[in-house]
Design a protein around this motif. Structure first.
Motif, PDB file in Angstrom:
ATOM      1  N   VAL A  99       0.833  -1.199   0.000  1.00 34.19           N
ATOM      2  CA  VAL A  99       0.000   0.000   0.000  1.00 34.19           C
ATOM      3  C   VAL A  99       0.876   1.261   0.000  1.00 34.19           C
ATOM      4  O   VAL A  99       0.695   2.166  -0.814  1.00 34.19           O
ATOM      5  N   LEU A 150       4.357 -16.048   1.198  1.00 35.36           N
ATOM      6  CA  LEU A 150       3.243 -15.154   1.496  1.00 35.36           C
ATOM      7  C   LEU A 150       2.061 -15.953   2.031  1.00 35.36           C
ATOM      8  O   LEU A 150       1.591 -16.883   1.392  1.00 35.36           O
ATOM      9  N   PRO A 154      -4.416  -9.945   7.495  1.00 38.61           N
ATOM     10  CA  PRO A 154      -4.855  -8.637   6.980  1.00 38.61           C
ATOM     11  C   PRO A 154      -3.747  -7.799   6.344  1.00 38.61           C
ATOM     12  O   PRO A 154      -4.005  -6.994   5.468  1.00 38.61           O
ATOM     13  N   TYR A 182     -17.215 -16.832  -1.815  1.00 41.81           N
ATOM     14  CA  TYR A 182     -18.503 -17.033  -2.483  1.00 41.81           C
ATOM     15  C   TYR A 182     -19.223 -18.226  -1.876  1.00 41.81           C
ATOM     16  O   TYR A 182     -18.615 -19.058  -1.200  1.00 41.81           O
ATOM     17  N   TYR A 192     -13.158 -19.420  -7.704  1.00 43.86           N
ATOM     18  CA  TYR A 192     -12.481 -19.050  -6.463  1.00 43.86           C
ATOM     19  C   TYR A 192     -11.949 -20.285  -5.734  1.00 43.86           C
ATOM     20  O   TYR A 192     -10.862 -20.278  -5.179  1.00 43.86           O
TER      21      TYR A 192
ATOM     22  N   VAL B  44     -15.107  -7.099  -4.267  1.00 36.82           N
ATOM     23  CA  VAL B  44     -14.571  -7.573  -5.552  1.00 36.82           C
ATOM     24  C   VAL B  44     -15.371  -6.965  -6.701  1.00 36.82           C
ATOM     25  O   VAL B  44     -14.816  -6.486  -7.694  1.00 36.82           O
ATOM     26  N   VAL B  60       0.087  -3.517  -8.916  1.00 35.87           N
ATOM     27  CA  VAL B  60       0.748  -3.990  -7.688  1.00 35.87           C
ATOM     28  C   VAL B  60       1.076  -5.480  -7.824  1.00 35.87           C
ATOM     29  O   VAL B  60       2.187  -5.923  -7.581  1.00 35.87           O
ATOM     30  N   VAL B  79      -7.359 -11.272  -4.655  1.00 34.70           N
ATOM     31  CA  VAL B  79      -7.852 -11.364  -3.270  1.00 34.70           C
ATOM     32  C   VAL B  79      -7.295 -12.609  -2.585  1.00 34.70           C
ATOM     33  O   VAL B  79      -6.844 -12.555  -1.437  1.00 34.70           O
ATOM     34  N   LEU B  82      -3.169 -11.808  -2.373  1.00 33.57           N
ATOM     35  CA  LEU B  82      -2.714 -10.711  -1.504  1.00 33.57           C
ATOM     36  C   LEU B  82      -3.472 -10.661  -0.193  1.00 33.57           C
ATOM     37  O   LEU B  82      -3.013 -10.067   0.776  1.00 33.57           O
ATOM     38  N   ASN B  85      -7.829  -7.959   2.912  1.00 35.61           N
ATOM     39  CA  ASN B  85      -7.605  -6.659   3.538  1.00 35.61           C
ATOM     40  C   ASN B  85      -6.571  -5.816   2.818  1.00 35.61           C
ATOM     41  O   ASN B  85      -6.678  -4.597   2.785  1.00 35.61           O
ATOM     42  N   THR B  86      -5.571  -6.469   2.261  1.00 35.84           N
ATOM     43  CA  THR B  86      -4.576  -5.723   1.499  1.00 35.84           C
ATOM     44  C   THR B  86      -5.223  -5.131   0.251  1.00 35.84           C
ATOM     45  O   THR B  86      -5.019  -3.962  -0.072  1.00 35.84           O
ATOM     46  N   ASN B  89      -7.253  -2.317   1.393  1.00 27.70           N
ATOM     47  CA  ASN B  89      -6.420  -1.153   1.712  1.00 27.70           C
ATOM     48  C   ASN B  89      -5.929  -0.426   0.468  1.00 27.70           C
ATOM     49  O   ASN B  89      -5.852   0.802   0.460  1.00 27.70           O
ATOM     50  N   ILE B  90      -5.581  -1.181  -0.551  1.00 28.47           N
ATOM     51  CA  ILE B  90      -5.165  -0.536  -1.798  1.00 28.47           C
ATOM     52  C   ILE B  90      -6.347   0.249  -2.375  1.00 28.47           C
ATOM     53  O   ILE B  90      -6.208   1.405  -2.757  1.00 28.47           O
TER      54      ILE B  90
END
Ligand SMILES: [Zn+2]
Ligand SMILES: [Zn+2]
Lengths: 295, 290
Positions: A99, A150, A154, A182, A192, B44, B60, B79, B82, B85-86, B89-90
Motif C-alpha cells: 500500500v 506469502l 490482513p 462465495y 475461487y 470484488v 501492484v 484477493v 494478496l 484486507n490488502t 487497503n489498496i
C-alpha cells in the motif's frame, strides 16, 4: 538447530498471575544454527529479554526476520539492546508494504519517531541493514537458508522456512486458512475454489516435511466463526495443516491474550482429542515462553 | 506505429498513480470499509467495475516484487493471493485520492466512458465464454481496460485530447486517427504502454494495443474485445468519444463463425442478454438522465 521461545502471546503483552506458566511476551523466537549463528523470528516484546542474554557474546550479528508489521511482532525492536552498542550488526528482513510501497525499514521508522521513542535511528551505534524480501525469495543467513512465503493475514505476512544442515523449521507468523468468499451457486464459486486450492497447495509445498512447524493457533473452533477474516488460525486448523505437510513436531503459538494457562491447556487438550495421535504422526505441543529444543 | 518517449511513458505512469477512481466506486469503497464485516464479494464487484482501481491493483500484483510464476488478471485471484484486507487497503488508498471529475477540461464525459467500458467488458466476457479458447474473465478485464488510454488523455492532456475529440466528430474520422494528429500518439498505444510498463500479462497488453487493428484477430481474446467494442458502440451503450462503428475485419470475424458480421453477432447475443448487460453497466456508471 536449536530454538528457544521468547514470546508466544498474540496481539498484546499479557503478564499476570494466570499467564505465568506460558508467558505474557509477544512473538519472538530465537534460532541457533549448528555454527551458533543467530536468527531471530519476529521482534515482539520477547526480543527484549533475549537481547539481554546477547550482551555476554558481543559483538553480535542478528539476522532478524519479521513476519509482518503488526505491533505484537515488532514492538520489541526498539529495545533490542545490541543496537545501542558499536560493533554489533542487525540485518532486518521483511516484506514490502504494497500500500505504501515502502520496504521493511518502515517498521523501524514508524516506531522511532521522537515523540514515541527517545532514541533516533541515527543515534543507534550498531550497524543496521534492511533487506526487503519478495514472496518466494530465499536468502542466506550464515549457514542457514531462509525462504519467505506469502500467507493469509490482513497485512502482508511472510511465513519463513529455515533450513540448516538437513534440519528444517517453518514459522507461520499470523495466518488464517484460506476460504471461499462465495457461496455454492454463486457464479464465481468454482473459480475461487480453484484459486484457493492452488494457493493452499503452494503454501503447503513451502512447509512440506519440516521437522518443526510453529503455527498461529489463536482461536478455538468455537471462537472462530466470530473472528473469521481476522487473519488467525485455530488449534484444529494448525493440527490439520501439520498432518497434511508431514511435520514432525507442531508448536501451537500466538496464544490469545485473554486465555489463562489453565484454559489454554484445556482447549489444547480438547483439540488433541479431536485429532488423536498414533505412532509416527506429528507430535502436537503448546509453545511456552522459555522452552528450548534442539533437533 | 507510434512509440511513446521514455520520458512521456514515465510521466504518464506516475500521473496514473495519482489518478482518482470513479464516483460510484469511491463512494462504495468508503461505505464498505466503514463496516468491519463488509462482504468480500461486494468489494470484488466494486473493483471489477472500475477501470482505474482494476488497473492499479493489477499493477501492484504483476510487479516484479511478487515474482509470480504466471501473471494475474483476475481480481478474485488478487484477493486470494494478496489477502482481502490488502486489496481493501489498496482500494481505500485509491478512494482517498478523490473522485474522477465528471467535468474535465477535455469535455470528456467519464460516466459515458465508464458505461462504454463496462458494456464492452461484459460483451467481451459473453463472447469469450460462448466461443471458448479464452478465459471469459480475462476477456472481461481486457474489455474494461481497452480504452484506458482515453481517460489518461482526458486527465493529463485535456487540451490536446479535446482537439482530437472535436476533429473526430467534425471530420468523421475515428478517434484514434484524430488522436495521432493532435497528440502524436493514440489511446491504444498509451493504454498498452502502461500495461506493458506494469508488466501485465502479454495477452492483455496485446488486446489493448490491437483493439483498433486487424491484428486483434491473432487471438480469441483480442477478437472478443475488438468485436465487443464495436457492438457496444453500435448499440449506443455509453460513449467514449468515438462515434464511428467499424466493421469486423475477417481476421477477427472468423473466430465467431462463417459469414458473421456485426449485426449477426449482435443477434446471436440476443436482446435479453444485451439489456441485462446495459442495466448492470448503468448501475455502476451512474449516468444521469440529462
Ligand atoms: Zn499477531
Ligand atoms: Zn498480526
Amino acid at each position: 538447530m536449536k530454538i528457544k521461545f521468547w514470546g508466544v502471546r498474540g496481539s498484546i503483552p499479557s503478564p499476570r498471575a494466570g499467564t505465568v506458566r506460558y508467558g505474557g511476551n509477544t512473538t519472538c523466537i530465537e534460532i541457533r544454527t549448528d555454527n551458533n549463528e543467530l536468527i531471530i523470528l519476529d521482534g515482539g516484546t520477547g526480543i527484549f529479554p533475549l537481547s539481554q542474554t546477547l550482551l555476554k557474546e558481543l559483538p553480535v550479528t542478528a539476522n532478524i526476520f519479521i513476519t509482518h508489521s503488526h505491533w505484537d511482532h515488532i514492538h520489541g525492536l526498539p529495545f533490542f539492546i545490541p543496537n545501542f552498542i558499536p560493533g554489533n550488526k542487525m540485518i532486518l528482513h521483511g516484506a514490502l508494504d504494497p500500500v505504501s510501497g515502502r520496504g521493511v525499514e518502515q517498521v523501524m521508522d514508524v516506531q522511532l519517531q521522537y515523540s514515541y521513542f527517545p532514541v533516533r535511528e541515527a543515534e543507534m551505534k550498531a550497524s543496521i541493514e534492511y533487506v526487503s524480501l519478495s514472496p518466494g525469495e530465499t536468502v542466506q543467513a550464515g549457514s542457514a537458508t531462509i525462504t519467505a512465503t506469502l500467507l493469509n493475514h490482513p497485512v502482508v505476512n511472510f511465513g519463513y522456512r529455515v533450513e540448516c544442515n538437513g534440519k528444517s523449521l517453518f514459522f507461520t507468523g499470523d495466518h488464517e486458512p484460506y476460504s471461499n468468499i462465495y457461496s455454492p451457486g454463486d457464479e464465481s464459486y468454482e473459480e475461487y475454489r480453484g484459486l484457493v486450492e492452488a494457493q493452499e497447495r503452494m503454501v503447503f509445498d513451502a512447509m512440506h516435511g519440516v521437522d518443526v512447524l510453529i503455527a498461529d493457533s489463536s482461536y478455538t473452533i468455537d471462537e472462530y466463526p466470530a473472528k473469521k477474516g481476522w487473519g488467525h488460525g485455530t488449534f484444529d486448523s494448525c493440527m490439520q495443516m501439520a498432518d497434511a505437510i508431514g511435520a514432525k513436531i507442531l508448536y501451537c503459538t500466538h496464544h490469545e491474550p485473554t486465555r489463562d494457562d489453565d484454559a489454554l491447556e484445556r482447549e489444547f487438550a480438547k483439540a488433541l482429542e479431536r485429532h488423536p495421535r498414533r505412532e509416527g504422526m506429528t507430535d502436537f505441543r503448546l509453545a511456552r515462553e522459555g522452552i528450548e529444543i534442539e533437533f | 506505429m507510434n512509440n511513446l518517449s521514455e520520458e512521456l511513458n514515465k510521466k504518464l505512469g506516475e500521473a496514473v498513480e495519482r489518478m482518482p477512481a470513479f464516483p460510484k466506486s469511491v463512494q462504495k469503497i468508503l461505505e464498505l470499509t466503514r463496516d468491519l464485516n463488509c462482504s468480500p464479494k461486494v468489494l470484488v464487484q466494486v473493483i471489477e467495475n472500475d477501470p482505474v482501481i482494476t488497473m492499479k491493483i493489477l499493477r501492484v500484483l504483476n510487479s516484479a516484487y511478487y515474482r509470480l510464476p504466471s501473471k494475474i488478471t483476475s481480481i478474485n485471484h488478487s484477493v486470494v493471493f494478496l489477502g482481502l484486507n490488502t486489496v481493501k487497503n489498496i482500494a481505500l488508498s485509491i478512494a482517498a485520492i478523490g473522485i474522477l471529475p465528471k467535468k474535465n477540461a477535455a469535455g470528456f464525459d467519464v460516466s459515458q466512458y465508464l458505461l462504454h467500458s463496462l458494456s464492452t467488458a461484459a460483451i467481451a466476457k459473453h463472447l469469450g465464454s460462448k466461443i471458448g479458447g479464452a478465459d471469459p474473465m480475462d476477456c472481461y478485464v481486457a474489455g474494461l481496460l481497452h480504452d484506458f488510454g482515453k481517460i489518461v488523455f482526458a486527465q493529463f492532456m485535456p487540451e490536446q485530447f479535446k482537439v482530437a475529440l472535436e476533429t473526430s466528430m467534425k471530420d468523421d474520422i475515428s478517434l484514434f486517427t484524430a488522436e495521432q494528429a493532435a497528440i502524436g500518439t493514440d489511446h491504444t498505444v498509451v493504454g498498452s504502454m502502461l500495461a506493458e510498463k506494469w508488466q501485465f500479462p502479454e495477452p492483455l497488453i496485446n488486446s489493448i494495443r490491437n483493439h483498433h487493428s486487424e491484428k486483434a484477430g491473432a487471438t480469441v481474446m483480442g477478437s472478443c474485445v475488438y468485436a465487443a467494442n464495436q457492438i457496444s458502440k453500435k448499440m449506443g451503450y455509453g460513449f467514449a468519444g468515438d462515434a464511428r462503428v467499424e466493421s469486423l475485419p475477417p481476421a477477427v470475424s472468423k473466430h465467431f463463425g462463417i459469414n458473421i458480421n456485426l449485426d449477426v453477432l449482435i443477434d446471436s447475443i440476443g436482446d435479453d442478454e444485451l439489456s441485462k448487460i446495459l442495466e448492470h453497466a448503468k448501475q455502476f456508471a451512474q449516468v444521469d438522465a440529462s
